[in-house]
Design a protein around this motif. Structure first.
Motif, mmCIF file in Angstrom:
data_model
loop_
_atom_site.group_PDB
_atom_site.id
_atom_site.type_symbol
_atom_site.label_atom_id
_atom_site.label_comp_id
_atom_site.label_asym_id
_atom_site.label_seq_id
_atom_site.Cartn_x
_atom_site.Cartn_y
_atom_site.Cartn_z
ATOM 1 N N SER A 57 0.826 -1.204 0.000
ATOM 2 C CA SER A 57 0.000 0.000 0.000
ATOM 3 C C SER A 57 0.863 1.258 0.000
ATOM 4 N N GLN A 58 1.913 1.258 0.818
ATOM 5 C CA GLN A 58 2.788 2.424 0.900
ATOM 6 C C GLN A 58 3.524 2.672 -0.416
ATOM 7 N N ILE A 59 3.969 1.605 -1.056
ATOM 8 C CA ILE A 59 4.694 1.761 -2.322
ATOM 9 C C ILE A 59 3.752 2.275 -3.411
ATOM 10 N N ILE A 60 2.565 1.699 -3.511
ATOM 11 C CA ILE A 60 1.620 2.102 -4.565
ATOM 12 C C ILE A 60 1.181 3.553 -4.378
ATOM 13 N N THR A 61 0.746 3.906 -3.164
ATOM 14 C CA THR A 61 0.312 5.291 -2.937
ATOM 15 C C THR A 61 1.483 6.261 -3.058
ATOM 16 N N GLY A 62 2.668 5.844 -2.645
ATOM 17 C CA GLY A 62 3.845 6.704 -2.746
ATOM 18 C C GLY A 62 4.220 7.015 -4.186
ATOM 19 N N ILE A 63 4.119 6.013 -5.058
ATOM 20 C CA ILE A 63 4.442 6.222 -6.471
ATOM 21 C C ILE A 63 3.491 7.248 -7.086
ATOM 22 N N VAL A 64 2.198 7.125 -6.798
ATOM 23 C CA VAL A 64 1.221 8.061 -7.360
ATOM 24 C C VAL A 64 1.430 9.464 -6.789
ATOM 25 N N LEU A 65 1.676 9.555 -5.498
ATOM 26 C CA LEU A 65 1.920 10.867 -4.896
ATOM 27 C C LEU A 65 3.162 11.531 -5.482
ATOM 28 N N ALA A 66 4.192 10.736 -5.763
ATOM 29 C CA ALA A 66 5.424 11.292 -6.325
ATOM 30 C C ALA A 66 5.195 11.927 -7.690
ATOM 31 N N MET A 67 4.163 11.477 -8.405
ATOM 32 C CA MET A 67 3.854 12.052 -9.717
ATOM 33 C C MET A 67 3.377 13.499 -9.613
ATOM 34 N N HIS A 68 2.886 13.892 -8.445
ATOM 35 C CA HIS A 68 2.316 15.234 -8.272
ATOM 36 C C HIS A 68 3.115 16.095 -7.292
ATOM 37 N N TYR A 69 4.144 15.506 -6.682
ATOM 38 C CA TYR A 69 4.916 16.229 -5.670
ATOM 39 C C TYR A 69 6.049 17.017 -6.317
ATOM 40 N N ALA A 70 6.340 18.189 -5.778
ATOM 41 C CA ALA A 70 7.443 19.021 -6.274
ATOM 42 C C ALA A 70 8.508 19.113 -5.189
ATOM 43 N N ALA A 71 9.678 18.529 -5.452
ATOM 44 C CA ALA A 71 10.767 18.522 -4.471
ATOM 45 C C ALA A 71 11.550 19.823 -4.534
ATOM 46 N N ASP A 72 10.890 20.886 -4.139
ATOM 47 C CA ASP A 72 11.503 22.209 -4.131
ATOM 48 C C ASP A 72 10.977 22.947 -2.902
ATOM 49 N N THR A 73 11.869 23.601 -2.177
ATOM 50 C CA THR A 73 11.461 24.253 -0.928
ATOM 51 C C THR A 73 10.405 25.327 -1.133
ATOM 52 N N GLY A 74 10.378 25.910 -2.308
ATOM 53 C CA GLY A 74 9.382 26.940 -2.572
ATOM 54 C C GLY A 74 8.048 26.383 -3.047
ATOM 55 N N TYR A 95 -3.823 10.637 2.708
ATOM 56 C CA TYR A 95 -4.177 10.122 4.020
ATOM 57 C C TYR A 95 -3.862 8.622 4.139
ATOM 58 N N LEU A 96 -4.022 7.886 3.051
ATOM 59 C CA LEU A 96 -3.624 6.477 3.065
ATOM 60 C C LEU A 96 -2.128 6.347 3.314
ATOM 61 N N HIS A 97 -1.357 7.233 2.696
ATOM 62 C CA HIS A 97 0.096 7.150 2.802
ATOM 63 C C HIS A 97 0.584 7.627 4.175
ATOM 64 N N SER A 98 0.074 8.756 4.647
ATOM 65 C CA SER A 98 0.548 9.295 5.923
ATOM 66 C C SER A 98 0.098 8.435 7.099
ATOM 67 N N ASN A 99 -1.165 8.025 7.101
ATOM 68 C CA ASN A 99 -1.632 7.136 8.162
ATOM 69 C C ASN A 99 -1.091 5.728 7.989
ATOM 70 N N GLY A 100 -0.826 5.366 6.734
ATOM 71 C CA GLY A 100 -0.244 4.049 6.479
ATOM 72 C C GLY A 100 1.110 3.891 7.134
ATOM 73 N N ALA A 101 1.896 4.979 7.183
ATOM 74 C CA ALA A 101 3.192 4.916 7.859
ATOM 75 C C ALA A 101 3.008 4.597 9.339
ATOM 76 N N SER A 102 2.038 5.240 9.980
ATOM 77 C CA SER A 102 1.784 4.988 11.400
ATOM 78 C C SER A 102 1.331 3.553 11.630
ATOM 79 N N PHE A 103 0.415 3.065 10.809
ATOM 80 C CA PHE A 103 -0.081 1.709 11.004
ATOM 81 C C PHE A 103 0.953 0.667 10.598
ATOM 82 N N PHE A 104 1.837 1.021 9.690
ATOM 83 C CA PHE A 104 2.979 0.163 9.358
ATOM 84 C C PHE A 104 3.825 -0.057 10.610
ATOM 85 N N VAL A 256 -9.681 -0.862 11.172
ATOM 86 C CA VAL A 256 -9.215 0.189 12.082
ATOM 87 C C VAL A 256 -8.429 1.246 11.303
ATOM 88 N N PHE A 257 -7.587 0.788 10.381
ATOM 89 C CA PHE A 257 -6.815 1.702 9.530
ATOM 90 C C PHE A 257 -7.754 2.627 8.749
#
Length: 430
Positions: A57-74, A95-104, A256-257
């Motif tokens: 779950s973390q890998i799949i959601t992370g890959i999709v999120l990375a498509m829209h994330y900008a690795a720039d401080t601004g 929310y799946l990814h951030s809460n997934g880390a906690s439940f992981f 619960v997750f």
């Protein structure tokens, strides 16, 4: 348990053709269908499968999120907000990814505790345990770098504080810090490096997980009695006996997750991280994510110098030592009995250790001042004492309870005590 010939029989010409060239169906059949597992496994043993699901779950959601994330401080903070507001189902993915880390981490902590309670680290499973600890270390590194990516206040200052501790290491500390930061302060090069590593490490983790599962199938599954399999009456086929139990455990865990994802999505996070990072404004209390709090408490518990080792270096050594000591557990426990079910003194010390770890987590969220420091020092002392004093010493002086002659005998005794009657033999179950 892992020995014997394959019972897989191709049922069609296509299956025979495929099996002769790439026996993947045979591998699945032998590893997840007819693979023999102890018949007395309980629901504590479902967390291995739960962790596999959470990693996927973390890998799949992370890959999709990375498509829209900008690795720039601004742009990083705004790109996360854009994901939440403008990307189709972006809020759900985040929310799946951030809460997934906690439940992981919830699942891995339960998994580790189960291993410590039932002695799953003892021969011949030492390498299996070491690979599991390696997975835990990779998880921690991945989670720490992922926490920086939203570029909120706690992301920025958490990275600043934690990376600064590396400077306490003699000779190479400054070099390590600059290597991580890509400069002399947390800035755009840091964000780019952490993003690249956060994307890469889960795939390394998946590789080590594969080795972990392979090692498990070589040496066989441990069980609550800690007794080796002695006959076919002691085992059942993985499917359906273990898969049904795993499926039920996963369903409850995922329920619960899902409750947290849909109803309490920000409950496990920090409110300061909802504000964009500001290098000129320090939060009143800098803390990492909740799953790092026990180790953060250990880090801050060392407030005194020990010879040439100053308090800062001592804290760093204690924090990394609290993880490193897990790798040594198979050789620290001197008892010949695996399971705490038959070790009354070890069982008491184990539950005290669990309570102490939870207490350390609470202390990690408190300010490093006054009585909190003293309590952190005492809790840290017991954390290490459990591994380096209690485990070796109890193995020499503790008198265990009588062990059953076999897994089947243990199950029959348990069923008789609970009034459920006898279990079916292997000829009945087949």
């Amino acid at each position: 348990m892992s020995e014997g010939h394959s019972t897989y029989t191709p049922k069609s010409g296509i299956e025979r053709w495929f099996d002769a060239r790439l026996p993947l169906p045979r591998l699945v059949h032998d590893s997840f269908i007819v693979y023999p597992v102890p018949r007395n496994l309980n629901y504590a043993y479902t967390f291995g499968g739960i962790l596999t699901i959470m990693l996927a779950s973390q890998i799949i959601t992370g890959i999709v999120l990375a498509m829209h994330y900008a690795a720039d401080t601004g742009l990083a903070f705004d790109s996360v907000e854009k994901i939440m507001r403008d990307v189709n189902s972006g809020w759900l993915l985040r929310y799946l990814h951030s809460n997934g880390a906690s439940f992981f981490f919830i699942a891995v902590y339960i998994h580790i505790c189960r291993g410590l309670y039932y002695g799953s680290y003892k021969a011949p499973r030492e390498l299996l345990w070491v690979l599991g600890c390696t997975n835990f270390l990779l998880m921690m590194a991945t989670a720490f770098m992922g926490y920086v990516l939203p570029w909120g206040q706690m992301s920025f200052w958490g990275a600043t504080v934690i990376t600064n501790f590396f400077t306490a290491i003699p000779l190479v500390g400054d070099w390590i810090q600059q290597l991580l930061l890509g400069g002399f302060a947390v800035d755009n090069p840091t964000l780019n490096r952490f993003f690249a590593l956060h994307y890469l490490l889960p795939f390394m983790l998946a590789g080590v997980v594969t080795l972990h599962i392979w090692a498990l199938h070589v040496v066989g599954q441990n069980n609550p009695t800690g007794i080796d399999v002695k006959s076919t009456a002691d085992v059942v086929d993985f499917t359906p006996h273990a898969t049904v139990k795993d499926a039920f455990g996963m369903t409850v865990f995922l329920f619960v997750f899902a409750y947290f994802v849909f109803y309490l999505p920000n409950y496990l996070g920090h409110p300061d991280n909802q504000t964009v990072a500001n290098p000129l404004k320090t939060p009143a209390h800098i803390v990492p994510e909740w799953y790092f709090l026990p180790f953060y408490a250990i880090l801050r518990a060392i407030t005194f110098n020990v010879g040439p080792i100053d308090s800062k270096l001592g804290g760093v050594l204690a924090m990394f030592g609290s993880i490193a000591v897990l790798f040594l557990v198979p050789w620290l426990d001197t008892s010949k009995v695996r399971s705490a079910v038959y070790r009354p003194w070890y069982r008491a010390f184990f539950w005290l250790f669990v309570a102490n770890a939870l207490f350390l987590g609470w202390l990690g969220s408190r300010p490093a001042e006054g009585a909190y420091v003293v309590m952190s020092q005492l809790a840290t002392l017991y954390y290490f004492a459990f591994f380096v004093v209690v485990m070796p010493l109890l193995g020499l002086i503790e008198t265990p309870r009588r062990l059953p002659n076999s897994i089947t005998e243990a199950v029959l005794e348990k069923n008789k005590a609970s009034g459920t009657g006898e279990i079916a033999g292997p000829e009945t179950k087949r």
